[in-house]
Design a protein around this motif. Structure first.
Motif, PDB file in Angstrom:
ATOM      1  N   MET A  79       0.838  -1.173   0.000  1.00 45.90           N
ATOM      2  CA  MET A  79       0.000   0.000   0.000  1.00 45.90           C
ATOM      3  C   MET A  79       0.887   1.240   0.000  1.00 45.90           C
ATOM      4  N   PRO A  80       0.808   2.094  -1.031  1.00 41.30           N
ATOM      5  CA  PRO A  80       1.565   3.350  -1.021  1.00 41.30           C
ATOM      6  C   PRO A  80       1.037   4.283   0.062  1.00 41.30           C
ATOM      7  N   PHE A  81       1.943   4.973   0.719  1.00 41.26           N
ATOM      8  CA  PHE A  81       1.577   5.857   1.811  1.00 41.26           C
ATOM      9  C   PHE A  81       2.375   7.153   1.682  1.00 41.26           C
ATOM     10  N   ALA A  82       1.691   8.296   1.724  1.00 38.63           N
ATOM     11  CA  ALA A  82       2.349   9.600   1.692  1.00 38.63           C
ATOM     12  C   ALA A  82       1.897  10.384   2.914  1.00 38.63           C
ATOM     13  N   ASN A  83       2.840  11.045   3.572  1.00 33.86           N
ATOM     14  CA  ASN A  83       2.534  11.798   4.779  1.00 33.86           C
ATOM     15  C   ASN A  83       3.061  13.222   4.606  1.00 33.86           C
ATOM     16  N   PHE A  84       2.158  14.188   4.656  1.00 36.75           N
ATOM     17  CA  PHE A  84       2.519  15.602   4.558  1.00 36.75           C
ATOM     18  C   PHE A  84       2.309  16.245   5.919  1.00 36.75           C
ATOM     19  N   LYS A  85       3.271  17.018   6.362  1.00 37.17           N
ATOM     20  CA  LYS A  85       3.139  17.788   7.602  1.00 37.17           C
ATOM     21  C   LYS A  85       3.165  19.260   7.208  1.00 37.17           C
ATOM     22  N   VAL A  86       2.098  19.959   7.561  1.00 34.14           N
ATOM     23  CA  VAL A  86       1.960  21.364   7.181  1.00 34.14           C
ATOM     24  C   VAL A  86       1.537  22.181   8.400  1.00 34.14           C
ATOM     25  N   PRO A  87       1.822  23.481   8.393  1.00 34.36           N
ATOM     26  CA  PRO A  87       1.362  24.324   9.499  1.00 34.36           C
ATOM     27  C   PRO A  87      -0.166  24.325   9.574  1.00 34.36           C
ATOM     28  N   GLU A  88      -0.677  24.326  10.793  1.00 29.85           N
ATOM     29  CA  GLU A  88      -2.126  24.368  10.999  1.00 29.85           C
ATOM     30  C   GLU A  88      -2.712  25.598  10.317  1.00 29.85           C
ATOM     31  N   ALA A  89      -3.796  25.401   9.598  1.00 29.31           N
ATOM     32  CA  ALA A  89      -4.548  26.465   8.911  1.00 29.31           C
ATOM     33  C   ALA A  89      -3.817  27.031   7.697  1.00 29.31           C
ATOM     34  N   ALA A  90      -2.742  26.379   7.252  1.00 34.61           N
ATOM     35  CA  ALA A  90      -2.027  26.871   6.079  1.00 34.61           C
ATOM     36  C   ALA A  90      -2.732  26.493   4.778  1.00 34.61           C
ATOM     37  N   LEU A  91      -3.518  25.426   4.803  1.00 36.78           N
ATOM     38  CA  LEU A  91      -4.196  24.950   3.598  1.00 36.78           C
ATOM     39  C   LEU A  91      -5.709  24.943   3.793  1.00 36.78           C
ATOM     40  N   SER A  92      -6.420  25.275   2.745  1.00 43.27           N
ATOM     41  CA  SER A  92      -7.884  25.178   2.789  1.00 43.27           C
ATOM     42  C   SER A  92      -8.286  23.720   2.552  1.00 43.27           C
ATOM     43  N   ARG A  93      -9.534  23.423   2.775  1.00 45.09           N
ATOM     44  CA  ARG A  93     -10.045  22.080   2.524  1.00 45.09           C
ATOM     45  C   ARG A  93      -9.840  21.696   1.051  1.00 45.09           C
TER      46      ARG A  93
ATOM     47  N   VAL B  11      -4.383  15.413  -2.011  1.00 50.82           N
ATOM     48  CA  VAL B  11      -4.758  13.996  -1.972  1.00 50.82           C
ATOM     49  C   VAL B  11      -4.897  13.452  -3.389  1.00 50.82           C
ATOM     50  N   HIS B  12      -5.631  14.145  -4.249  1.00 50.32           N
ATOM     51  CA  HIS B  12      -5.866  13.660  -5.613  1.00 50.32           C
ATOM     52  C   HIS B  12      -4.579  13.619  -6.436  1.00 50.32           C
ATOM     53  N   ARG B  13      -3.776  14.665  -6.341  1.00 47.82           N
ATOM     54  CA  ARG B  13      -2.546  14.716  -7.138  1.00 47.82           C
ATOM     55  C   ARG B  13      -1.513  13.699  -6.647  1.00 47.82           C
ATOM     56  N   THR B  14      -1.442  13.524  -5.328  1.00 48.65           N
ATOM     57  CA  THR B  14      -0.514  12.534  -4.782  1.00 48.65           C
ATOM     58  C   THR B  14      -0.939  11.125  -5.182  1.00 48.65           C
TER      59      THR B  14
ATOM     60  N   VAL C  17      -0.153   6.296  -8.514  1.00 45.06           N
ATOM     61  CA  VAL C  17      -0.724   5.368  -9.501  1.00 45.06           C
ATOM     62  C   VAL C  17       0.172   5.303 -10.738  1.00 45.06           C
ATOM     63  N   GLU C  18       0.762   6.426 -11.122  1.00 42.51           N
ATOM     64  CA  GLU C  18       1.699   6.422 -12.259  1.00 42.51           C
ATOM     65  C   GLU C  18       2.881   5.481 -11.996  1.00 42.51           C
ATOM     66  N   TYR C  19       3.354   5.462 -10.762  1.00 44.35           N
ATOM     67  CA  TYR C  19       4.498   4.613 -10.417  1.00 44.35           C
ATOM     68  C   TYR C  19       4.109   3.154 -10.215  1.00 44.35           C
ATOM     69  N   PHE C  20       2.988   2.918  -9.546  1.00 50.06           N
ATOM     70  CA  PHE C  20       2.644   1.560  -9.118  1.00 50.06           C
ATOM     71  C   PHE C  20       1.525   0.894  -9.912  1.00 50.06           C
ATOM     72  N   SER C  21       0.875   1.606 -10.804  1.00 48.40           N
ATOM     73  CA  SER C  21      -0.243   1.147 -11.649  1.00 48.40           C
ATOM     74  C   SER C  21      -1.578   1.454 -10.979  1.00 48.40           C
ATOM     75  N   GLU C  22      -2.616   1.358 -11.770  1.00 47.68           N
ATOM     76  CA  GLU C  22      -3.978   1.666 -11.304  1.00 47.68           C
ATOM     77  C   GLU C  22      -4.401   0.783 -10.136  1.00 47.68           C
ATOM     78  N   ALA C  23      -3.799  -0.379 -10.030  1.00 51.28           N
ATOM     79  CA  ALA C  23      -4.148  -1.304  -8.946  1.00 51.28           C
ATOM     80  C   ALA C  23      -3.843  -0.707  -7.569  1.00 51.28           C
ATOM     81  N   ALA C  24      -2.963   0.286  -7.518  1.00 53.08           N
ATOM     82  CA  ALA C  24      -2.598   0.902  -6.237  1.00 53.08           C
ATOM     83  C   ALA C  24      -3.633   1.912  -5.747  1.00 53.08           C
ATOM     84  N   ARG C  25      -4.477   2.436  -6.652  1.00 55.17           N
ATOM     85  CA  ARG C  25      -5.399   3.516  -6.278  1.00 55.17           C
ATOM     86  C   ARG C  25      -6.245   3.201  -5.041  1.00 55.17           C
ATOM     87  N   PRO C  26      -6.935   2.069  -4.973  1.00 57.35           N
ATOM     88  CA  PRO C  26      -7.785   1.839  -3.802  1.00 57.35           C
ATOM     89  C   PRO C  26      -7.013   1.586  -2.505  1.00 57.35           C
TER      90      PRO C  26
END
Length: 70
Positions: free
Chosen positions: A1-15, A22-25, A30-39
């Protein structure tokens, strides 16, 4: 399972910005691991409270003007 963790200042990003990260990551992994990784891809965005992060002995607090407005 691919896992990405971003740490950002509180309130720095909008919803919408968090959703875009999330979508771009997921798309990139998926480009690296294939469509099977998406879910199975996990993207975690952690918000760090003001004063909870520092660099070179300087503790950061995000200025009000830079806070996201949802």
């Amino acid at each position: 399972m691919p896992f990405a963790n971003f740490k950002v200042p509180e309130a720095a990003l909008s919803r919408a910005q968090k959703e875009e990260i999330v979508h771009r990551t997921t798309a990139m992994l998926v480009e690296y691991f294939s469509e099977a990784a998406r879910p199975h891809t996990m993207v975690l965005i952690e918000e760090i409270k003001d004063g909870g992060y520092a660099r070179a002995d300087e503790v950061f607090v995000i200025p009000t003007d830079y806070r996201a407005k949802d």
